[in-house]
Design a protein around this motif. Structure first.
Motif, short mmCIF file in Angstrom:
data_model
loop_
_atom_site.label_atom_id
_atom_site.label_comp_id
_atom_site.label_asym_id
_atom_site.label_seq_id
_atom_site.Cartn_x
_atom_site.Cartn_y
_atom_site.Cartn_z
N ASP A 325 104.79 -64.60 -26.40
CA ASP A 325 105.16 -65.99 -26.32
C ASP A 325 104.43 -66.92 -27.18
O ASP A 325 105.09 -67.79 -27.86
N ALA A 326 102.91 -66.76 -27.01
CA ALA A 326 102.29 -67.87 -27.96
C ALA A 326 102.54 -67.57 -29.29
O ALA A 326 102.56 -68.57 -29.99
N PHE A 327 102.74 -66.27 -29.62
CA PHE A 327 103.28 -65.95 -31.08
C PHE A 327 104.32 -66.72 -31.48
O PHE A 327 104.49 -67.09 -32.48
N ASP A 328 105.29 -66.55 -30.79
CA ASP A 328 106.55 -67.22 -31.04
C ASP A 328 106.44 -68.70 -31.03
O ASP A 328 106.86 -69.17 -32.15
N GLN A 329 105.71 -69.36 -30.27
CA GLN A 329 105.15 -70.86 -30.21
C GLN A 329 104.57 -71.11 -31.62
O GLN A 329 104.98 -72.07 -32.27
N LEU A 330 103.51 -70.31 -32.02
CA LEU A 330 102.99 -70.50 -33.16
C LEU A 330 103.64 -70.31 -34.50
O LEU A 330 103.58 -71.20 -35.46
N MET A 331 104.82 -69.41 -34.33
CA MET A 331 105.51 -69.31 -35.59
C MET A 331 106.37 -70.67 -35.66
O MET A 331 106.61 -71.17 -36.98
N GLN A 332 106.80 -71.25 -34.89
CA GLN A 332 107.37 -72.41 -34.91
C GLN A 332 106.61 -73.72 -35.52
O GLN A 332 107.01 -74.40 -36.33
N GLU A 333 105.38 -73.48 -35.04
CA GLU A 333 104.38 -74.52 -35.55
C GLU A 333 104.26 -74.35 -37.06
O GLU A 333 104.08 -75.31 -37.74
N LEU A 334 103.90 -73.08 -37.36
CA LEU A 334 103.89 -72.74 -38.77
C LEU A 334 104.83 -73.32 -39.71
O LEU A 334 104.74 -73.35 -40.92
N ALA A 335 105.94 -72.98 -39.10
CA ALA A 335 107.21 -73.17 -40.06
C ALA A 335 107.08 -74.58 -40.42
O ALA A 335 107.66 -74.75 -41.46
N MET A 336 106.63 -75.52 -39.65
CA MET A 336 106.48 -76.71 -39.81
C MET A 336 105.69 -77.17 -41.25
O MET A 336 105.92 -77.92 -42.05
N VAL A 337 104.32 -76.37 -40.90
CA VAL A 337 103.36 -76.71 -41.97
C VAL A 337 104.20 -75.84 -43.34
O VAL A 337 104.00 -76.34 -44.45
N GLY A 338 104.57 -74.97 -43.14
CA GLY A 338 105.15 -73.89 -44.44
C GLY A 338 106.33 -74.58 -44.88
O GLY A 338 106.31 -74.74 -46.38
N GLU A 339 107.15 -75.30 -43.99
CA GLU A 339 108.25 -76.05 -45.03
C GLU A 339 107.60 -77.14 -45.72
O GLU A 339 108.35 -77.65 -46.77
N ALA A 340 106.86 -77.90 -45.06
CA ALA A 340 106.20 -79.29 -45.80
C ALA A 340 105.70 -78.71 -47.23
O ALA A 340 105.68 -79.58 -48.09
N ILE A 341 105.04 -77.56 -47.45
CA ILE A 341 104.88 -77.35 -48.72
C ILE A 341 105.55 -76.19 -49.46
O ILE A 341 105.41 -75.68 -50.41
N GLY A 342 106.98 -75.88 -48.99
CA GLY A 342 107.96 -75.25 -49.43
C GLY A 342 107.64 -73.68 -49.48
O GLY A 342 108.19 -73.13 -50.52
N ARG A 343 107.01 -73.30 -48.61
CA ARG A 343 106.65 -71.95 -48.64
C ARG A 343 107.20 -71.02 -47.23
O ARG A 343 106.71 -70.18 -46.86
N TRP A 344 108.30 -71.78 -46.44
CA TRP A 344 108.86 -71.12 -45.44
C TRP A 344 110.34 -71.07 -45.73
O TRP A 344 111.00 -71.85 -45.97
N PRO A 345 110.92 -69.62 -45.49
CA PRO A 345 112.22 -69.79 -45.85
C PRO A 345 112.96 -70.52 -44.68
O PRO A 345 112.75 -70.65 -43.43
N LYS A 346 114.21 -71.35 -45.04
CA LYS A 346 115.15 -71.88 -44.26
C LYS A 346 115.61 -71.09 -43.14
O LYS A 346 116.05 -70.10 -43.36
#
Ligand code: PEP
Ligand code: MN
Length: 346
Positions: A325-346
């Motif tokens: 569960d914590a990993f799932d939550q973390l992935m959502q937070e990482l997506a925000m940082v990753g998207e901000a630098i254009g390195r996270w798939p939509k």
């Protein structure tokens, strides 16, 4: 020494030059970049005169000496272009590199039983991971601690791969187990404690699976790159560098000091892709999310996160493991940082 060919150099000219350099007793390595071809020359090049080589062909743009002791690992060897490591998995190729989406590796420290590894694999896959990690052969400080289930754990990793399509990353500790580990792994991990096991480095360099090379806990950046050089020199160009924390003076509040400054430093030195492991880097699950986000912001190419279905009962590294569960939550937070630098798939 590297020979940079001009854009559009004819293939016959490159072949002729290759032949000529071989007659000089050199073994040129042809590296095809996005725009240019580079010929790497490693070996007894100290007495060679760059101008003499330059005269061999009008298609040669430049002849440069690689000043660092690491040659094939150096950024110059690829004429400043970063390299990708491409890992075929049942879910498709995962490409790890500077211009790619962040590759996510997650899973338990050790493979404990079929249920836990398959369940963890399903959960981390659902959260967006690309690779499942899990140790079958464990390097433990105490000989009385759980040493891993060995070959039977590799079979369980295969079952988890089958169930989810995730690529498998698992550690090889000894040359004697390399064949069996490489048979099951999509990426073979060399752990921090083995970073300077030169026999092992030569052997993983002589097989074809990509290698994840963890930084030794007291290794300088140069020692780490020289360890990578062993693998590259043995013929395997697919190496990922993984920072997992180094030993500093404070062990009271954190297991290691996660050296995120290696990211910009490595970018100036090497073309190899970078992974950050905040789980071993901090030793505490509470600190993992902050360091994982920081690593993405700092430009890592991939992350390794330990995840266990029941960290309190883990046979190794429970205190640093996230729940699914914590990993799932973390992935959502990482997506925000990753998207901000254009390195996270939509
Ligand atoms: C691991 O990945 O579980 C491990 C033992 O890592 P390290 O070699 O970085 O300690
Ligand atoms: Mn671990």
């Amino acid at each position: 020494m590297i020979v940079v060919m001009k854009v559009g150099s004819p293939a016959e000219e490159i072949a002729r030059l290759d032949q000529e350099l071989r007659e000089w007793g050199l073994t040129p390595e042809k590296i095809v970049g996005q725009y240019k071809v580079v010929m790497g020359l490693v070996g007894k090049t100290v007495n060679l005169d760059p101008e003499q080589i330059q005269e061999l062909s009008p298609w040669i743009e430049q002849v440069l000496r690689v000043e660092q002791p690491f040659k094939r690992a150096s950024l110059a060897y690829r004429n400043g272009e970063s390299s990708n490591v491409v890992v075929p998995t049942p879910n498709g190729d995962v490409v790890i590199g500077k211009h790619q989406a962040i590759a996510m590796v997650a899973g338990p420290c050790s493979v404990e039983n079929e249920e836990m590894i398959v369940e963890t694999a399903r959960r981390v896959k659902a959260a967006g991971a690309h690779f499942l990690r899990g140790g079958a052969y464990k390097p433990r400080t105490s000989p009385y601690a759980f040493q891993g289930h060995g070959e039977s754990a590799l079979e369980l990793l295969a079952a988890a791969r089958e169930a989810t399509g995730l690529g498998i990353i698992t550690e090889v500790m000894d040359t004697a187990e390399l064949d069996i580990v490489a048979k099951f792994a999509d990426v073979v991990q060399v752990g921090a404690r083995n970073m300077q096991n030169f026999s092992l480095l030569k052997k993983v360099g002589a097989q074809s699976k990509p290698v994840l090379l963890k930084r030794g806990m007291a290794a300088t950046i140069e020692e780490w790159l020289m360890a990578a050089e062993y693998i590259l020199a043995a013929g395997n160009p697919q190496v990922i560098l993984c920072e997992r924390g180094i030993r500093t003076f404070d062990r009271q509040y954190a297991r290691n000091t996660l050296d995120l400054s290696v990211i910009p430093v490595l970018r100036t030195l090497t073309h190899l892709p970078i992974m950050i492991d905040p789980s071993h880097g901090t030793g505490r699950w509470e600190y993992v999310p902050a360091m994982a986000k920081a690593a993405i912001a700092a430009g890592t190419d991939s992350l390794m996160i330990e995840v266990h279905p029941n960290p309190a009962k883990a046979l190794s590294d429970g205190p640093q493991s996230l729940t699914p569960d914590a990993f799932d939550q973390l992935m959502q937070e990482l997506a925000m940082v990753g998207e901000a630098i254009g390195r996270w798939p939509k």
